[in-house]
Design an enzyme around this catalytic site. Structure first.
Site, short mmCIF file in Angstrom:
data_model
loop_
_atom_site.label_atom_id
_atom_site.label_comp_id
_atom_site.label_asym_id
_atom_site.label_seq_id
_atom_site.Cartn_x
_atom_site.Cartn_y
_atom_site.Cartn_z
N TRP A 1 -45.38 -105.78 96.60
CA TRP A 1 -44.76 -104.75 97.42
C TRP A 1 -44.03 -105.21 98.39
O TRP A 1 -42.83 -104.41 98.55
CB TRP A 1 -46.09 -104.28 97.78
CG TRP A 1 -47.11 -103.62 96.77
CD1 TRP A 1 -48.35 -104.04 96.64
CD2 TRP A 1 -46.87 -102.65 95.86
NE1 TRP A 1 -48.79 -103.57 95.67
CE2 TRP A 1 -48.14 -102.58 94.96
CE3 TRP A 1 -45.73 -101.97 95.47
CZ2 TRP A 1 -48.14 -101.57 93.95
CZ3 TRP A 1 -45.81 -100.96 94.28
CH2 TRP A 1 -47.04 -100.87 93.79
N ASP B 1 -46.55 -101.94 106.16
CA ASP B 1 -46.99 -101.37 104.92
C ASP B 1 -48.68 -101.73 105.22
O ASP B 1 -49.08 -102.80 104.79
CB ASP B 1 -46.48 -101.90 103.81
CG ASP B 1 -47.10 -101.25 102.44
OD1 ASP B 1 -48.05 -100.42 102.60
OD2 ASP B 1 -46.60 -101.59 101.38
N LYS C 1 -55.38 -95.75 98.46
CA LYS C 1 -56.03 -97.06 98.46
C LYS C 1 -57.36 -96.61 99.22
O LYS C 1 -58.43 -97.37 98.96
CB LYS C 1 -55.24 -98.14 98.84
CG LYS C 1 -53.92 -98.47 98.02
CD LYS C 1 -54.20 -99.20 96.94
CE LYS C 1 -53.01 -99.12 95.88
NZ LYS C 1 -51.63 -99.52 96.49
C1 LIG Z 1 -50.31 -99.45 96.14
C2 LIG Z 1 -49.09 -100.10 97.16
C3 LIG Z 1 -47.94 -99.67 97.23
C4 LIG Z 1 -47.47 -98.65 96.39
O1 LIG Z 1 -47.74 -97.44 96.70
P1 LIG Z 1 -47.30 -95.88 95.98
O2 LIG Z 1 -48.09 -95.15 96.87
O3 LIG Z 1 -47.87 -95.94 94.59
O4 LIG Z 1 -45.91 -96.11 96.18
C5 LIG Z 1 -47.36 -100.24 98.20
N1 LIG Z 1 -47.61 -101.37 98.92
C6 LIG Z 1 -49.06 -101.68 98.81
C7 LIG Z 1 -49.39 -102.61 99.77
C8 LIG Z 1 -49.85 -101.21 98.02
O5 LIG Z 1 -51.01 -101.63 97.65
#
Ligand SMILES: *Cc1c(COP(=O)(O)O)cnc(C)c1O
Length: 354
Positions: free
Chosen positions: A100, A167, A191
């Site tokens: 990511w 993030d 998540k």
């Molecule tokens: C799942 C995830 C993403 C991607 O998220 P989307 O909503 O599918 O764009 C980005 N960063 C992390 C840490 C993730 O776990």
């Protein structure tokens, strides 16, 4: 049969949240109308959006400190781009801790110079780099607090003078941190917060307005802030369900309360991984994630037996990501300690068989 959902994302949500969300799809608050068929400008939905935005700040302890919460679309993946669009003037730093982060870097490179302050690519991201230097003069430093795929988590947030962007898609609302050290944080809902379709973005407003480029409206945080997160039609179902999950978390005692449970869950699982000779952990011990535990069988030949036992026990979503292989147990807020207990029982049974 009772299911134990260890899926990495989209993933488990509290049962009572799902029941309430399902009810609202048919009849929202006794209005006789569905959540998904009323105007997003209606009193009912405006109030949902307001609650969602204020609950996010309340849970993070960021009220009255110049922060605002937005519920946007496009997932965390669009934030990779939006962060750079809105904040990157010349140079930004990124800590590369996995897939990511890598993707965030790729997008940001379109807007300026990117310094990778540290990377754990050399060992397929099974650890968090430490002791790296952060150069002066960065527009921001970007971190990924929890690496969903590799099962690592940043325990100690680096001190820096640069604005800090994070993030937090896979560990938002799961552990206590001083969230005021971040200037912008974002998390795709699916998540630890709600269904896919919305992304929480928490911004310290004072960091905006420092780049000179023109920003298309939909990608401009200021535009979304100016319209109270309703510049265009929000993802009403995802926002409502996220609001319910935040309410659920608040009612159980907030992040402090859930963190305690999360620690017990991860301790239970990691001690089994460490004591049971049939399994070995993937991530370095000191960097292990409390949300996503990655591990392998020490003998590949045992895979079929283990997979069958998992299925018999009602365990779902334990396959590792294709870039790591093996297994990954995601233990988000809504997963109970009992479910982790069921997994650990299956693992102990493997030891007896193996
Ligand atoms: C799942 C995830 C993403 C991607 O998220 P989307 O909503 O599918 O764009 C980005 N960063 C992390 C840490 C993730 O776990």
């Amino acid at each position: 049969m009772m299911k134990h959902n260890f899926s990495a994302g989209p993933c488990i949500l509290p049962k009572e949240v799902l029941a309430k969300a399902a009810e609202a799809v048919v009849d929202l608050n006794g209005t006789g109308l569905s959540l998904v068929e009323i105007s997003h400008r209606s009193k009912d939905f405006v109030s949902i959006m307001e609650q969602a935005r204020s609950l996010a700040l309340e849970l993070l302890g960021l009220e009255g400190q110049g922060y605002q919460a937005l519920f946007l679309q496009g997932g965390a993946s669009l934030e990779f781009l939006m962060v750079a669009y809105n904040l990157l003037d010349k140079k930004a730093g990124y800590l590369n801790t996995g897939t990511w982060s890598d993707k965030a870097i790729k997008e940001a490179k379109m807007f300026g110079e990117i310094v990778e302050v540290g990377s754990s690519k050399d060992e397929n991201f099974n650890y968090i780099p430490k002791g790296y230097a952060v150069p002066d003069g960065l527009d921001y430093l970007h971190l990924t607090s929890n690496n969903t795929i590799f099962g690592t988590q940043i325990k100690k947030i680096p001190k820096t003078d640069a604005p800090l962007v994070c993030d937090m898609s896979s560990d938002i609302f799961s552990r206590q941190l001083d969230f005021s050290q971040f200037d912008l944080l974002y998390a795709g809902a699916q998540k630890n917060m709600g269904p896919a379709g919305t992304t929480l973005v928490v911004i310290k407003e004072s960091i905006l307005g420092k780049v000179s480029r023109q920003i298309p409206s939909m990608l401009d945080y200021k535009v979304h802030l100016g319209k109270d997160s309703m510049f265009n039609t929000p993802s009403v179902f995802a926002v409502y369900t996220s609001m319910l999950t935040m309410q659920w978390l608040k009612d159980m005692g907030g992040i402090a309360a859930v963190e305690e449970v999360n620690e017990r869950k991860s301790q239970l699982l990691y001690s089994e991984i460490d004591l049971n000779p049939v399994f070995e952990g993937y991530a370095k011990k000191e960097d292990r994630s409390h949300m996503n535990a990655t591990f392998n069988l020490t003998e590949a030949g045992l895979k079929e037996t283990f997979d069958n036992l998992l299925q018999e026990a009602g365990i779902n979503g334990l396959n590792g990501h294709r870039s790591v292989g093996g297994y990954r147990a995601s233990m988000y807020n809504a997963l109970s300690l009992e479910s982790v207990g069921v997994l650990v029982d299956v693992m102990s049974e493997m030891e007896r068989k193996g």
